[in-house]
Design an enzyme around this catalytic site. Structure first.
Site, PDB file in Angstrom:
ATOM      1  N   CYS A   6       0.954  17.671  14.453  1.00 34.30           N
ATOM      2  CA  CYS A   6       1.942  17.841  13.374  1.00 34.30           C
ATOM      3  C   CYS A   6       2.943  18.923  13.777  1.00 34.30           C
ATOM      4  O   CYS A   6       4.149  18.776  13.570  1.00 34.30           O
ATOM      5  CB  CYS A   6       1.271  18.227  12.055  1.00 34.30           C
ATOM      6  SG  CYS A   6       0.499  16.851  11.178  1.00 34.30           S
ATOM      7  N   ASP A  29       1.436  14.363  28.198  1.00 31.77           N
ATOM      8  CA  ASP A  29       0.146  15.018  27.977  1.00 31.77           C
ATOM      9  C   ASP A  29       0.075  16.293  28.819  1.00 31.77           C
ATOM     10  O   ASP A  29       0.476  16.310  29.984  1.00 31.77           O
ATOM     11  CB  ASP A  29      -0.991  14.058  28.362  1.00 31.77           C
ATOM     12  CG  ASP A  29      -2.343  14.522  27.836  1.00 31.77           C
ATOM     13  OD1 ASP A  29      -2.885  13.874  26.928  1.00 31.77           O
ATOM     14  OD2 ASP A  29      -2.858  15.558  28.343  1.00 31.77           O
ATOM     15  N   HIS A  96      -5.293  14.041  15.140  1.00 30.33           N
ATOM     16  CA  HIS A  96      -4.039  13.425  14.675  1.00 30.33           C
ATOM     17  C   HIS A  96      -3.868  12.186  15.547  1.00 30.33           C
ATOM     18  O   HIS A  96      -3.826  12.303  16.783  1.00 30.33           O
ATOM     19  CB  HIS A  96      -2.881  14.423  14.845  1.00 30.33           C
ATOM     20  CG  HIS A  96      -1.531  13.927  14.427  1.00 30.33           C
ATOM     21  ND1 HIS A  96      -0.721  14.615  13.520  1.00 30.33           N
ATOM     22  CD2 HIS A  96      -0.816  12.838  14.794  1.00 30.33           C
ATOM     23  CE1 HIS A  96       0.419  13.948  13.351  1.00 30.33           C
ATOM     24  NE2 HIS A  96       0.390  12.871  14.123  1.00 30.33           N
ATOM     25  N   HIS A  98      -3.174   9.463  17.986  1.00 31.73           N
ATOM     26  CA  HIS A  98      -2.287   9.430  19.149  1.00 31.73           C
ATOM     27  C   HIS A  98      -2.752   8.333  20.084  1.00 31.73           C
ATOM     28  O   HIS A  98      -3.949   8.074  20.213  1.00 31.73           O
ATOM     29  CB  HIS A  98      -2.250  10.777  19.880  1.00 31.73           C
ATOM     30  CG  HIS A  98      -3.604  11.321  20.229  1.00 31.73           C
ATOM     31  ND1 HIS A  98      -4.404  11.942  19.305  1.00 31.73           N
ATOM     32  CD2 HIS A  98      -4.308  11.330  21.395  1.00 31.73           C
ATOM     33  CE1 HIS A  98      -5.539  12.321  19.889  1.00 31.73           C
ATOM     34  NE2 HIS A  98      -5.502  11.948  21.160  1.00 31.73           N
TER      35      HIS A  98
HETATM   36  P1  DGP Z   1      -7.916  13.033  22.833  1.00 34.12           P
HETATM   37  O1  DGP Z   1      -9.022  13.569  23.678  1.00 34.12           O
HETATM   38  O2  DGP Z   1      -7.842  11.529  22.832  1.00 34.12           O
HETATM   39  O3  DGP Z   1      -7.925  13.635  21.442  1.00 34.12           O
HETATM   40  O4  DGP Z   1      -6.574  13.495  23.551  1.00 34.12           O
HETATM   41  C1  DGP Z   1      -5.903  14.663  23.265  1.00 34.12           C
HETATM   42  C2  DGP Z   1      -4.913  14.867  24.379  1.00 34.12           C
HETATM   43  O5  DGP Z   1      -3.992  15.839  23.957  1.00 34.12           O
HETATM   44  C3  DGP Z   1      -5.533  15.374  25.682  1.00 34.12           C
HETATM   45  O6  DGP Z   1      -5.318  14.402  26.699  1.00 34.12           O
HETATM   46  C4  DGP Z   1      -4.777  16.660  25.989  1.00 34.12           C
HETATM   47  C5  DGP Z   1      -3.586  16.604  25.064  1.00 34.12           C
HETATM   48  N1  DGP Z   1      -3.163  17.875  24.541  1.00 34.12           N
HETATM   49  C6  DGP Z   1      -3.942  18.800  23.935  1.00 34.12           C
HETATM   50  N2  DGP Z   1      -3.191  19.852  23.557  1.00 34.12           N
HETATM   51  C7  DGP Z   1      -1.914  19.569  23.929  1.00 34.12           C
HETATM   52  C8  DGP Z   1      -0.682  20.278  23.805  1.00 34.12           C
HETATM   53  O7  DGP Z   1      -0.597  21.379  23.273  1.00 34.12           O
HETATM   54  N3  DGP Z   1       0.413  19.673  24.322  1.00 34.12           N
HETATM   55  C9  DGP Z   1       0.364  18.455  24.926  1.00 34.12           C
HETATM   56  N4  DGP Z   1       1.497  17.952  25.398  1.00 34.12           N
HETATM   57  N5  DGP Z   1      -0.773  17.758  25.048  1.00 34.12           N
HETATM   58  C10 DGP Z   1      -1.897  18.314  24.552  1.00 34.12           C
END
Ligand code: DGP
Length: 112
Positions: A6, A29, A96, A98
């Site tokens: 969010c 990511d 959230h 994704h």
């Molecule tokens: P999941 O494990 O499916 O909930 O994936 C969460 C993803 O989010 C993981 O691949 C790393 C990414 N992620 C976590 N924190 C951040 C952030 O602050 N910025 C970005 N761009 N990605 C993030």
């Protein structure tokens, strides 16, 4: 609500944005698991795919209409994978909804 995506969607936390419109945002990511690893999220908070209902599902269609555009712009001309993790057993770390868009190489066949 203390929700990382969010805050990213609201621009309160920076991200490497690759696409944005009124309903969704796509960004790289932070810990890529493939040469191209993009996350696409609804701007409105939905906790996971398990929280999709008739009332909030229009954005899912919109996201899936947007994914091909995001993938093409990222150079994914030879296929890619779209994944959403759900809950504890699905190893969902950010609560959230994704969708991971992964590609840029031949991905492993196994998904679990
Ligand atoms: P999941 O494990 O499916 O909930 O994936 C969460 C993803 O989010 C993981 O691949 C790393 C990414 N992620 C976590 N924190 C951040 C952030 O602050 N910025 C970005 N761009 N990605 C993030």
């Amino acid at each position: 609500m203390d929700c990382l995506f969010c805050k990213i969607a609201a621009g309160e936390i920076p991200s490497a944005k690759v696409y944005e419109d009124d309903l969704c945002l796509a960004f790289r990511d932070i810990a890529p698991q493939a040469p191209v690893h993009i996350l696409i999220v609804p701007k409105a908070h939905i906790a996971s795919a398990d929280a999709v209902t008739k009332d909030n599902s229009a954005v899912i269609t919109h996201i899936f209409e947007t994914i091909p555009e995001v993938a093409r712009a990222a150079g994914l001309t030879n296929g890619y994978r779209v994944i959403t993790n759900v809950g504890e057993d699905g190893c969902q770390s950010v609560k959230h909804l994704h969708f991971h868009i992964l590609g840029g190489k031949k991905l492993p066949e196994s998904m679990g």
